[in-house]
Design a protein around this motif. Sequence first.
Motif, mmCIF file in Angstrom:
data_model
loop_
_atom_site.group_PDB
_atom_site.id
_atom_site.type_symbol
_atom_site.label_atom_id
_atom_site.label_comp_id
_atom_site.label_asym_id
_atom_site.label_seq_id
_atom_site.Cartn_x
_atom_site.Cartn_y
_atom_site.Cartn_z
ATOM 1 N N GLY A 420 39.808 -8.333 31.714
ATOM 2 C CA GLY A 420 39.048 -9.578 31.632
ATOM 3 C C GLY A 420 39.775 -10.725 30.967
ATOM 4 O O GLY A 420 39.225 -11.835 30.881
ATOM 5 N N LEU A 421 40.989 -10.496 30.458
ATOM 6 C CA LEU A 421 41.713 -11.571 29.780
ATOM 7 C C LEU A 421 41.999 -12.735 30.716
ATOM 8 O O LEU A 421 42.023 -13.896 30.292
ATOM 9 C CB LEU A 421 43.031 -11.023 29.209
ATOM 10 N N THR A 422 42.209 -12.435 31.996
ATOM 11 C CA THR A 422 42.524 -13.505 32.946
ATOM 12 C C THR A 422 41.310 -14.365 33.273
ATOM 13 O O THR A 422 41.454 -15.487 33.739
ATOM 14 C CB THR A 422 43.066 -12.905 34.258
ATOM 15 N N ARG A 423 40.107 -13.852 33.027
ATOM 16 C CA ARG A 423 38.878 -14.564 33.401
ATOM 17 C C ARG A 423 37.822 -14.450 32.301
ATOM 18 O O ARG A 423 36.827 -13.744 32.461
ATOM 19 C CB ARG A 423 38.308 -13.983 34.683
ATOM 20 N N PRO A 424 37.983 -15.069 31.162
ATOM 21 C CA PRO A 424 36.942 -14.978 30.145
ATOM 22 C C PRO A 424 35.657 -15.665 30.606
ATOM 23 O O PRO A 424 35.687 -16.635 31.354
ATOM 24 C CB PRO A 424 37.554 -15.712 28.947
ATOM 25 N N ALA A 425 34.537 -15.136 30.160
ATOM 26 C CA ALA A 425 33.248 -15.773 30.430
ATOM 27 C C ALA A 425 32.925 -16.737 29.301
ATOM 28 O O ALA A 425 33.337 -16.538 28.154
ATOM 29 C CB ALA A 425 32.161 -14.718 30.556
ATOM 30 N N HIS A 426 32.192 -17.796 29.623
ATOM 31 C CA HIS A 426 31.792 -18.796 28.638
ATOM 32 C C HIS A 426 30.283 -18.721 28.461
ATOM 33 O O HIS A 426 29.536 -18.828 29.436
ATOM 34 C CB HIS A 426 32.188 -20.199 29.088
ATOM 35 N N VAL A 427 29.842 -18.545 27.231
ATOM 36 C CA VAL A 427 28.413 -18.505 26.934
ATOM 37 C C VAL A 427 28.054 -19.725 26.092
ATOM 38 O O VAL A 427 28.616 -19.928 25.009
ATOM 39 C CB VAL A 427 28.018 -17.214 26.189
ATOM 40 N N ILE A 428 27.152 -20.532 26.612
ATOM 41 C CA ILE A 428 26.678 -21.732 25.932
ATOM 42 C C ILE A 428 25.266 -21.459 25.419
ATOM 43 O O ILE A 428 24.436 -20.903 26.148
ATOM 44 C CB ILE A 428 26.658 -22.939 26.887
ATOM 45 N N SER A 429 24.998 -21.853 24.154
ATOM 46 C CA SER A 429 23.659 -21.641 23.607
ATOM 47 C C SER A 429 23.350 -22.704 22.561
ATOM 48 O O SER A 429 24.236 -23.475 22.158
ATOM 49 C CB SER A 429 23.554 -20.246 22.979
ATOM 50 N N ASN A 430 22.111 -22.716 22.116
ATOM 51 C CA ASN A 430 21.741 -23.590 21.002
ATOM 52 C C ASN A 430 22.441 -23.103 19.737
ATOM 53 O O ASN A 430 22.493 -21.896 19.467
ATOM 54 C CB ASN A 430 20.226 -23.588 20.789
ATOM 55 N N GLU A 431 22.925 -24.034 18.941
ATOM 56 C CA GLU A 431 23.729 -23.668 17.777
ATOM 57 C C GLU A 431 22.940 -22.836 16.766
ATOM 58 O O GLU A 431 23.476 -21.888 16.178
ATOM 59 C CB GLU A 431 24.259 -24.937 17.103
ATOM 60 N N ASP A 432 21.661 -23.148 16.587
ATOM 61 C CA ASP A 432 20.885 -22.425 15.585
ATOM 62 C C ASP A 432 20.549 -21.000 16.018
ATOM 63 O O ASP A 432 20.051 -20.200 15.206
ATOM 64 C CB ASP A 432 19.606 -23.192 15.242
ATOM 65 N N LYS A 433 20.788 -20.679 17.272
ATOM 66 C CA LYS A 433 20.561 -19.323 17.773
ATOM 67 C C LYS A 433 21.872 -18.638 18.158
ATOM 68 O O LYS A 433 21.865 -17.587 18.812
ATOM 69 C CB LYS A 433 19.636 -19.356 18.997
ATOM 70 N N ALA A 434 23.002 -19.230 17.749
ATOM 71 C CA ALA A 434 24.310 -18.727 18.176
ATOM 72 C C ALA A 434 24.554 -17.295 17.714
ATOM 73 O O ALA A 434 25.129 -16.480 18.451
ATOM 74 C CB ALA A 434 25.413 -19.646 17.652
ATOM 75 N N ASP A 435 24.112 -16.953 16.480
ATOM 76 C CA ASP A 435 24.347 -15.598 15.975
ATOM 77 C C ASP A 435 23.565 -14.567 16.779
ATOM 78 O O ASP A 435 24.087 -13.479 17.096
ATOM 79 C CB ASP A 435 23.959 -15.527 14.497
ATOM 80 N N GLU A 436 22.311 -14.877 17.111
ATOM 81 C CA GLU A 436 21.509 -13.953 17.900
ATOM 82 C C GLU A 436 22.094 -13.787 19.301
ATOM 83 O O GLU A 436 22.130 -12.674 19.847
ATOM 84 C CB GLU A 436 20.068 -14.451 17.987
ATOM 85 N N VAL A 437 22.554 -14.889 19.877
ATOM 86 C CA VAL A 437 23.167 -14.811 21.206
ATOM 87 C C VAL A 437 24.447 -13.996 21.144
ATOM 88 O O VAL A 437 24.721 -13.160 22.028
ATOM 89 C CB VAL A 437 23.439 -16.227 21.753
ATOM 90 N N LEU A 438 25.225 -14.201 20.068
ATOM 91 C CA LEU A 438 26.469 -13.446 19.914
ATOM 92 C C LEU A 438 26.190 -11.952 19.809
ATOM 93 O O LEU A 438 26.912 -11.133 20.404
ATOM 94 C CB LEU A 438 27.225 -13.934 18.677
ATOM 95 N N SER A 439 25.143 -11.586 19.107
ATOM 96 C CA SER A 439 24.783 -10.165 19.000
ATOM 97 C C SER A 439 24.393 -9.603 20.357
ATOM 98 O O SER A 439 24.757 -8.471 20.706
ATOM 99 C CB SER A 439 23.624 -10.002 18.008
ATOM 100 N N PRO A 490 14.997 -15.589 22.415
ATOM 101 C CA PRO A 490 14.021 -16.683 22.302
ATOM 102 C C PRO A 490 14.641 -17.944 21.703
ATOM 103 O O PRO A 490 15.310 -17.890 20.667
ATOM 104 C CB PRO A 490 12.953 -16.105 21.355
ATOM 105 N N GLY A 491 14.448 -19.071 22.393
ATOM 106 C CA GLY A 491 14.941 -20.346 21.893
ATOM 107 C C GLY A 491 16.435 -20.532 21.994
ATOM 108 O O GLY A 491 16.967 -21.557 21.541
ATOM 109 N N GLY A 492 17.134 -19.560 22.576
ATOM 110 C CA GLY A 492 18.588 -19.662 22.650
ATOM 111 C C GLY A 492 19.086 -20.583 23.743
ATOM 112 O O GLY A 492 20.171 -21.152 23.640
ATOM 113 N N ASP A 493 18.277 -20.718 24.812
ATOM 114 C CA ASP A 493 18.681 -21.532 25.967
ATOM 115 C C ASP A 493 20.105 -21.196 26.405
ATOM 116 O O ASP A 493 20.904 -22.084 26.731
ATOM 117 C CB ASP A 493 18.580 -23.030 25.652
ATOM 118 N N ALA A 494 20.428 -19.916 26.375
ATOM 119 C CA ALA A 494 21.801 -19.479 26.642
ATOM 120 C C ALA A 494 22.099 -19.453 28.138
ATOM 121 O O ALA A 494 21.240 -19.117 28.958
ATOM 122 C CB ALA A 494 22.048 -18.108 26.033
ATOM 123 N N LEU A 495 23.328 -19.804 28.466
ATOM 124 C CA LEU A 495 23.818 -19.807 29.840
ATOM 125 C C LEU A 495 25.180 -19.140 29.878
ATOM 126 O O LEU A 495 25.963 -19.244 28.926
ATOM 127 C CB LEU A 495 23.936 -21.242 30.370
#
Length: 708
Positions: A420-439, A490-495
């Motif tokens: 996957g090094l050649t094609r990393p995925a990008h995850v965009i989220s609300n900053e205040d929910k970044a830790d939950e999205v990262l988990s 919830p509230g992450g609005d992650a893409l």
Amino acid sequence: MRSLLALPAGRRAKWLVLGLWLALVVVLGPLAGKLFSITQDDYVSYLPQSAESTRVVELRQKITAGSDQRAAVVYERSSGVTPADKARAERDLEKLKSKFTEADNGRPIRVETSRDGKALVYGITLPPNEKGKEGDAAKDAVKEIRATTGTGGDGLHVWVGGPAGVLADQLKSFEGLDVRVLLATVGVVAVLLLLIYRSPVLWLVPLLTVGLGAEVGQALVYAVAKDGAITVTSLSAFILVVLTYGAGTDYALLLIARYREELRRHEDRHEAMKAALRNSGPAIMASAATVGAGLLCLLAADLTSNKGLGPIGLIGVASALLAMLVLLPALLVILGRWVFWPAIPHYGSQAKESTRLWSRVASLVSNRPRRTWLVTAAGLVVLSGGLLTMNTDLREADGFRDRPESISAQDAMMRHFEPGLTRPAHVISNEDKADEVLSAVRGTPGVASAQPAGSRNGTALTIVTLDKAPDSDGEHRVLKDLRERVHAVPGGDALVGGHSAINMDLADSNVEDAKVVIPFVLLVILVILGLLLRAVTAPLVLIATVVVSFAAALGVSTLVFEGLFGFPAVDSSLPLLAFVFLVALGVDYNIFLMGRIHEEAARHGTRQGTVRGLTVTGGVITSAGIVLAATFAVLTVLPLVLWIELGFVVALGILLDTFIVRSVLVPALTVDLDRRMWWPSRLSRRPADDGTPGPRGDGPGANAEAKV
């Protein structure tokens, strides 16, 4: 309408038409040459604004300094990289830092060494660029990167790849293709016209006319698309060229054939052309309208690349139609009968409305119609069996005819680094929910690593490396699972986006577009045929035959691609594009055939009408089919697998339709169904064939070609 169609053949009007066309070409000609300057071939530009990966691109650019285009520089030595190799890579990187962004997705750029010690890699994120100019920016940047790094030497190989490298290699392979495609198309049409007419002069007239029509079409597309109203890809621009020349030449063949007949019936060539236009013009207009309507169904597509092809194709067909029904008649009348030399059609001479070959074909079809259509249909069904092995997951790495540098770079990274090094995925989220999205990201099976890459204005970016190979089924499963998990925060609005997500969204959108557009095309053409033939049975039969022909063409092509060309799969967009062109163009020829059969059936009954209609139209429609197939075959010399596949499928499908469906299957079905073919029109109530002329019916009327 018939009176208006005859205007270009007027004694004075012909000169006015010529003057207006010359003025039109002078005004629009310069615009035609600009068409390829506005093509967009960056995959993200194909997606609608609503696509998840498209939204990620827009949001990501608000966080990082660079664009979404990223190049990867790979150094490989099979015996193991040396300290000198690493020092060279470090020097190259320092040079590039001064020219490009100094951060890669929010992280400092550094040279990374593979675990096996045989390769080095670093990434370069390109600067932001103007919307619609991503391709040119990537091509220029990658060219500069390659000039800086060189190609290696003394056992060291250096490659520049990544998404930016792939796009740059694509665009590099397109250089000069606009001229080569045009010359190849003109050459094919010229040779075929010479063979068809066997005249040293006549072939030049339709060739010149269709060339002027193509110039006007390209200029009009440029005028419409230059401000972004529609997306023009390189493929759609090439299709515009071959479609305009192919369709325009077909219309010329049909008009000239009728004009030749009328010259034997009229002493005045102006009157002969007026009669030819009145009799064949409406049929040509109807067939062009059918093709245009089929192409416009692409407006229902979601992908902007598919959606834009609809109006582009319509403009091309309309330009060809205008040239052939306005300029061509004027030129032929101005030049006079001598243009047909040496086979000049003199007034009162015997018209050759049939040939021995087509008379035999018609007799064979009419003598045993049921056996003929059953055997033919069964053969087409067998040919369509290749669809059972069709794989529509063509990987980006397999999309080139040759293997460019960017694919060699990707292969090297696959050999020595995480897939996957050649094609990393990008995850965009609300900053205040970044830790939950990262988990949620790190808890997704198939994720090798996930690192925060910065935040700004309340939006955070996470870079995710997967443990799956690019464009593989496994990678797509992980990306879809990843989207489900981050969407659930919830509230992450992650893409979830990134280059692989863009490719996945493209493939999924092509499938969804096919589900919407294909039924729409069938419905629209069915309605058009019903209105033209004023029947229900005939349109249903014609649609069915064209669909079977399409399935056979795609089935055979699939086997050829796998067994002969060595393509591992077909592009996800191929079934939809091939269907639209083959169904629209296949019905186009059936209109000419069935129009003449309807005319003859009204006089002589369906059986004799079919024999006479096929005999009279066989030669000219077959010639038209060969011309159109040959023009689409020009696409097979292009550098991308999708273009080769599309050109081959459409060319093969047109030939199958010309020589089998239109020449054998449709006539046999018509004879077998007899008057039921025209239900519920008045012609369906005509007494059984007795060899005597009957009422003209209420279909295309006194002359089918005049009303169809």
